[in-house]
Scaffold this motif. Structure first.
Motif, mmCIF file in Angstrom:
data_model
loop_
_atom_site.group_PDB
_atom_site.id
_atom_site.type_symbol
_atom_site.label_atom_id
_atom_site.label_comp_id
_atom_site.label_asym_id
_atom_site.label_seq_id
_atom_site.Cartn_x
_atom_site.Cartn_y
_atom_site.Cartn_z
ATOM 1 N N ARG A 106 -59.509 -23.237 -30.652
ATOM 2 C CA ARG A 106 -58.192 -23.591 -30.097
ATOM 3 C C ARG A 106 -57.957 -22.736 -28.870
ATOM 4 N NH1 ARG A 106 -53.975 -23.297 -34.967
ATOM 5 N NH2 ARG A 106 -52.554 -23.674 -33.212
ATOM 6 N N LYS A 107 -57.491 -23.335 -27.818
ATOM 7 C CA LYS A 107 -57.329 -22.610 -26.564
ATOM 8 C C LYS A 107 -56.085 -21.729 -26.532
ATOM 9 C CE LYS A 107 -55.002 -26.444 -24.148
ATOM 10 N NZ LYS A 107 -55.037 -27.307 -22.947
ATOM 11 N N ASP A 108 -55.107 -22.024 -27.410
ATOM 12 C CA ASP A 108 -53.862 -21.271 -27.356
ATOM 13 C C ASP A 108 -53.885 -20.000 -28.208
ATOM 14 O OD1 ASP A 108 -54.102 -23.020 -29.495
ATOM 15 O OD2 ASP A 108 -51.941 -23.117 -29.826
ATOM 16 N N VAL A 109 -54.830 -19.913 -29.173
ATOM 17 C CA VAL A 109 -54.951 -18.726 -30.026
ATOM 18 C C VAL A 109 -56.435 -18.383 -30.184
ATOM 19 C CG1 VAL A 109 -52.834 -19.136 -31.333
ATOM 20 C CG2 VAL A 109 -54.984 -20.139 -32.127
ATOM 21 N N GLN A 110 -56.698 -17.141 -30.626
ATOM 22 C CA GLN A 110 -58.079 -16.736 -30.868
ATOM 23 C C GLN A 110 -58.493 -17.192 -32.260
ATOM 24 O OE1 GLN A 110 -58.300 -12.492 -30.128
ATOM 25 N NE2 GLN A 110 -58.981 -12.850 -28.040
ATOM 26 N N TRP A 111 -58.966 -18.410 -32.335
ATOM 27 C CA TRP A 111 -59.347 -19.021 -33.606
ATOM 28 C C TRP A 111 -60.517 -19.955 -33.353
ATOM 29 C CZ3 TRP A 111 -59.961 -24.028 -35.133
ATOM 30 C CH2 TRP A 111 -60.029 -24.299 -36.509
ATOM 31 N N GLU A 112 -61.555 -19.852 -34.199
ATOM 32 C CA GLU A 112 -62.681 -20.772 -34.063
ATOM 33 C C GLU A 112 -63.458 -20.866 -35.367
ATOM 34 O OE1 GLU A 112 -64.974 -19.156 -30.838
ATOM 35 O OE2 GLU A 112 -66.196 -17.911 -32.162
ATOM 36 N N ILE A 113 -64.163 -21.984 -35.509
ATOM 37 C CA ILE A 113 -65.060 -22.211 -36.642
ATOM 38 C C ILE A 113 -66.430 -22.553 -36.073
ATOM 39 C CG2 ILE A 113 -65.614 -23.669 -38.622
ATOM 40 C CD1 ILE A 113 -62.649 -24.138 -39.021
ATOM 41 N N GLY A 114 -67.457 -21.840 -36.534
ATOM 42 C CA GLY A 114 -68.815 -22.124 -36.091
ATOM 43 C C GLY A 114 -69.618 -22.770 -37.203
ATOM 44 N N LEU A 115 -70.368 -23.817 -36.865
ATOM 45 C CA LEU A 115 -71.189 -24.531 -37.844
ATOM 46 C C LEU A 115 -72.651 -24.525 -37.402
ATOM 47 C CD1 LEU A 115 -68.956 -27.724 -38.321
ATOM 48 C CD2 LEU A 115 -68.906 -25.627 -39.684
ATOM 49 N N SER A 116 -73.533 -24.194 -38.333
ATOM 50 C CA SER A 116 -74.973 -24.350 -38.118
ATOM 51 C C SER A 116 -75.412 -25.531 -38.969
ATOM 52 C CB SER A 116 -75.720 -23.077 -38.533
ATOM 53 O OG SER A 116 -77.120 -23.284 -38.485
#
Length: 236
Positions: free
Chosen positions: A23-33
């Motif tokens: 999300r560009k508005d907060v420091q949040w991400e999910i990474g998938l392998s």
């Protein structure tokens, strides 16, 4: 919401995630392998001038390692110049695989004696610097398996407005090597056992018909800490 498909070059630089949702508005991400019918983590190489120690755990390979592998790669260079196929080599196990793997294992053990962070750094190299979810489709069992690699506490964190319903435990990185040796009855595979339940296998193989002066590893996770959650989603 942003969806990014990672490039192969990012994997070489320590990011094994194939897809990153952020999300560009907060420091949040999910990474998938994402994997299909295999559990391999890396396809690293050993080569005449490739410093795997520097690349894997930040310690240049010793002069002893370079001396050990020189006759092996000199032999491969001669076979390459003669345009030989791997199948033409009379005894590639004893002439190539076994001495090269012995040099590889001895160098890891030497480095471990010099710096006790080697086990931790190896796992971070093999699994990447970023926490992620591994999603594996296993067709023969008709399941999709989801594994949580939360090595740095970055998965499923609370936001300002909400707390996660499920807590993903942090998996401790290893601190020592318990065993590093050839797999029983194998000439091309070594197994690494570390504390905390971390276990890896390294199978070396030629990736082409013609002889080359580098060999590829198929690296598999064969054991992991109980704090890595594994969820099986069965297909109908």
């Amino acid at each position: 919401m942003r969806l990014k498909i990672q490039t192969d070059s990012e994997g070489k630089e320590g990011d094994v995630r194939d897809i990153v949702i952020s999300r560009k508005d907060v420091q949040w991400e999910i990474g998938l392998s994402i994997k299909h019918n295999h559990f391999a983590v890396k396809h690293s190489r050993l080569a005449k001038s490739l410093d795997f120690g520097q690349k894997w755990f930040g310690m240049p390979c010793s002069e002893m390692y370079w001396n050990d592998i020189k006759p092996i790669f000199d032999y491969l260079q001669k076979q390459k110049d003669e345009q030989s196929n791997w199948s033409d080599l009379p005894n590639k196990e004893n002439d190539v695989y076994i001495p090269l793997l012995n040099a590889f294992m001895n160098e890891i053990k030497r480095s471990d004696k010099r710096n006790k962070e080697v086990p931790k750094r190896m796992v971070e190299y093999l699994l990447g610097e970023f926490d992620f979810y591994k999603v594996i489709s296993i067709d023969s069992r008709r399941i999709t398996q989801i594994q949580t690699y939360n090595l740095h506490g970055k998965l499923n964190r609370a936001s300002v407005a909400a707390k996660p319903k499920i807590k993903v435990p942090i998996a401790s990185l290893p601190t020592r090597i318990v065993s590093l040796d050839f797999k029983v009855n194998s000439a091309n595979t070594v197994e690494l056992y570390m504390d905390g339940g971390w276990q890896f296998s390294f199978r070396i193989h030629n990736a082409a018909t013609k002889v080359e002066t580098s060999l590829k590893f198929d690296i598999q996770v064969i054991g992991m800490p109980t704090t890595i959650i594994s969820i099986d989603c069965r297909w109908k």
